[in-house]
Design an enzyme around this catalytic site. Structure first.
Site, PDB file in Angstrom:
ATOM      1  N   GLY A  99      83.314  54.956  54.163  1.00 27.61           N
ATOM      2  CA  GLY A  99      82.458  55.250  53.008  1.00 27.61           C
ATOM      3  C   GLY A  99      83.111  54.848  51.701  1.00 27.61           C
ATOM      4  N   GLY A 101      85.048  55.423  48.948  1.00 28.35           N
ATOM      5  CA  GLY A 101      86.018  56.426  48.534  1.00 28.35           C
ATOM      6  C   GLY A 101      86.426  56.275  47.080  1.00 28.35           C
ATOM      7  N   ARG A 102      86.134  55.115  46.527  1.00 33.70           N
ATOM      8  CA  ARG A 102      86.465  54.907  45.104  1.00 33.70           C
ATOM      9  C   ARG A 102      85.415  54.028  44.442  1.00 33.70           C
ATOM     10  NH1 ARG A 102      90.873  50.095  45.457  1.00 33.70           N
ATOM     11  NH2 ARG A 102      90.103  49.334  47.429  1.00 33.70           N
ATOM     12  N   LYS A 122      83.719  50.484  40.545  1.00 36.53           N
ATOM     13  CA  LYS A 122      84.811  50.635  41.518  1.00 36.53           C
ATOM     14  C   LYS A 122      86.043  51.100  40.747  1.00 36.53           C
ATOM     15  CE  LYS A 122      86.991  47.760  45.076  1.00 36.53           C
ATOM     16  NZ  LYS A 122      86.963  46.404  45.653  1.00 36.53           N
ATOM     17  N   GLY A 135      90.569  57.730  44.406  1.00 36.56           N
ATOM     18  CA  GLY A 135      89.306  57.197  43.893  1.00 36.56           C
ATOM     19  C   GLY A 135      89.476  56.241  42.723  1.00 36.56           C
ATOM     20  N   ASP A 261      83.833  46.798  57.690  1.00 34.82           N
ATOM     21  CA  ASP A 261      83.335  47.489  56.497  1.00 34.82           C
ATOM     22  C   ASP A 261      83.366  46.588  55.266  1.00 34.82           C
ATOM     23  OD1 ASP A 261      86.155  48.037  57.242  1.00 34.82           O
ATOM     24  OD2 ASP A 261      86.288  48.805  55.203  1.00 34.82           O
ATOM     25  N   ASN A 262      83.963  45.420  55.399  1.00 37.53           N
ATOM     26  CA  ASN A 262      83.987  44.483  54.276  1.00 37.53           C
ATOM     27  C   ASN A 262      83.087  43.276  54.527  1.00 37.53           C
ATOM     28  OD1 ASN A 262      85.815  46.129  52.956  1.00 37.53           O
ATOM     29  ND2 ASN A 262      87.602  45.016  53.707  1.00 37.53           N
ATOM     30  N   ASP A 271      84.423  42.567  48.743  1.00 38.32           N
ATOM     31  CA  ASP A 271      85.709  43.275  48.735  1.00 38.32           C
ATOM     32  C   ASP A 271      86.893  42.330  48.631  1.00 38.32           C
ATOM     33  OD1 ASP A 271      85.019  45.834  48.454  1.00 38.32           O
ATOM     34  OD2 ASP A 271      85.815  46.534  50.360  1.00 38.32           O
TER      35      ASP A 271
END
Ligand code: AMP
Ligand code: MG
Length: 505
Positions: A99, A101-102, A122, A135, A261-262, A271
């Protein structure tokens, strides 16, 4: 299905209206989270052309006001900030919950061309998904993402964009205390392969289907009404992914962290962590300090892209066919096609780099032979391709400085050059035309890793942002050779070579 309908936010002078379709999906898709306020935000750079494209009027506010907006201190009217849920395979190991996170997705705007785009901060504080993290983002990775993503855009590679960079006036704790920053990222969407994995891993087929329908409506509307829409989605996403990675290969880009996830479902480069452009050509090149095994090395990227699509396929299986074996058989066929497509996309982009418009059987060999010379002579990838145009126009190609400066033993290249010219003679174009085409696809300037590092050092250690702005401005036009930009066409000296790049964290 259409995108979940709702109210568009009322217009505010100088700002776009938001229409947040993702925030209308069920609450299991995200966690609402406003950005935190930075102590002393300062605008470093606003991408004015992009801002205008999105419906911001850059002239409507001061730099201080934009700084407050893009640090997260001043909320944008209509934004509904949230952290997206996703899972992902990190270096091959599945993590069921990652998820944002930052990062906070502020919301979506429809740009002047009618395209729906995400705006995300971000580095603006912790979220439900932060786990042990703070974060925050250090300034260095913010500058790197800004420079490299905008350079990729100028190179014609699909990518998320950088709308703004700010400093927070605070320190973040990494290997040392470093100045903090926030980058505002713009994407076609932030849905990733990992977003599908989040639901699929929980056996939540309904949510997986809802996400797939959302993605079709948003990114692949041509598939609506398709007889087998989810199989077609796998095919379409794979096609974009293969085309994307072929483009990375063509400019020598190494993503560094091709975790699922990227991987953007919309087919954009997503990312920018420990990414870098290769200087001298070697297929095994790796920069990322966390990629010890070379999983994401330059030449591995096509194979990894296919591996990632196989993970995507797994998520879709229950939607493709109620009979598991039948679903696997159909998905496997699509993945096989994707592998073939990877090969043909790669061939297509490399043909273009050699000025070849027709397809001939021996082209692959011609390309491989050139890469072989480049590897043997440790030639700079970017400058070697760029030199081809000069070599083509010259009466004595072997005396062209652009070539002899890149190939230590240029003589060894002579037979290849002769073969290439013979091959070009079978194209319907004269040398001048071909040279012009070559210069439009083989860049002269890329954000070289040692120069990106120098930009970051100047900013972090000396508070000097002039090199950052100069680099961003130069990379906006990577193809036109000009005296003032020539410093960016210099490969690193041995002592300048940066062999490791650290993660965006
Ligand atoms: P990335 O390396 O940016 O692809 O991030 C991988 C995962 O780690 C994502 O879930 C991020 O949200 C999370 N993450 C990375 N850095 C931080 C941080 N400083 N604070 C909280 N979460 C983070
Ligand atoms: Mg990530």
């Amino acid at each position: 299905m259409n995108l979940p309908a709702g109210e568009q936010s009322p217009a505010v002078e100088g700002l776009p209206s938001f229409d947040n379709s993702y925030a209308r999906l069920p609450e299991s898709f995200y966690a609402r989270q406003p950005p935190r306020a930075a102590k002393a935000p300062q605008l470093l750079r606003l991408n004015r052309p992009l801002a205008a494209e999105l419906g911001f009027d850059p002239a409507s506010r001061t730099d201080a006001e934009w700084g407050a907006i893009f640090a997260g201190n001043a909320p944008l009217p209509g934004a509904e900030p949230l952290a997206m849920a996703y899972a992902g395979h990190q270096f091959g190991h599945f993590v069921p919950q990652l998820g944002d996170g930052r990062a906070q997705l502020l919301g979506e705007v429809v740009d002047t061309a009618g395209r729906r785009r995400d705006i995300q901060l971000k580095g603006a504080g912790r979220t439900y998904f932060s786990r042990g993290g703070d974060g925050l983002a250090a300034l260095g990775p913010v500058l790197r993402e800004y420079i490299v993503s905008e350079a990729m855009h100028a190179l014609g590679v699909p990518t998320t964009r950088a709308l703004a960079a700010v400093t927070t006036g605070e320190q973040v704790m990494r290997e040392a205390f470093l100045p903090g920053g926030v980058i505002t990222r713009v994407a076609a969407s932030h849905v990733r392969v990992g977003t599908f994995q989040f639901f699929a891993a929980r056996g939540d087929v309904d949510s997986t289907r809802q996400l797939a329908d959302y993605v079709i409506a948003r990114h692949y509307p041509e598939l609506q009404g398709h007889a087998t829409p989810y199989l077609a989605l796998l095919e379409a996403v794979s096609a974009r992914q293969m085309a994307l990675v072929a483009q990375w290969m063509s400019v020598g880009f190494i993503h560094g962290v091709m975790n699922t996830d990227n991987v953007s479902i919309a087919g954009e480069t997503l990312d920018y962590g420990p990414c870098a452009f290769m200087d001298s050509y070697h297929p095994d090149t790796v920069f990322s300090s966390i990629d010890q095994a070379g999983r994401y090395a330059y030449a591995q990227q096509p194979r990894i892209a296919q591996w990632n699509m196989a993970r995507f396929a797994e998520c879709l299986l229950p939607l493709i066919d109620a009979d598991k074996d039948a679903a696997v058989a159909r998905a496997t066929e699509v993945l096989q096609e994707a592998a073939n497509r990877m090969e043909s996309e790669w061939l297509a982009v490399l043909r273009t780099k050699l000025g070849l418009q027709r397809d001939e059987d021996d082209d692959r060999q011609l390309i491989q032979q050139l890469l072989g010379h480049m590897q043997a002579q440790e030639a700079d990838f970017t400058l070697a391709f760029r030199a081809l145009a000069d070599a083509l126009e010259a009466r004595e190609p072997m005396e062209v400085p652009a070539l002899t400066s890149v190939f230590a033993e240029a003589g060894a290249l002579a037979p290849w050059l002769a073969q290439w010219r013979t091959r070009l003679a079978r194209e319907d174009a004269d040398s001048a035309e071909t040279a012009q085409r070559l210069r439009a696809v083989n860049p002269r300037y890329i954000p070289r890793n040692h120069q990106v590092e120098a930009v970051i050092t100047a900013a972090v250690e000396r508070d000097d942002f002039a090199p950052f702005h100069a680099m961003v401005e130069t990379m906006a036009d990577p193809f036109t050779e000009r005296e003032a930009a020539e410093a960016y066409a210099t490969p690193p000296q041995p002592e300048e070579r940066v062999t490791q790049t650290f993660c965006g964290t």
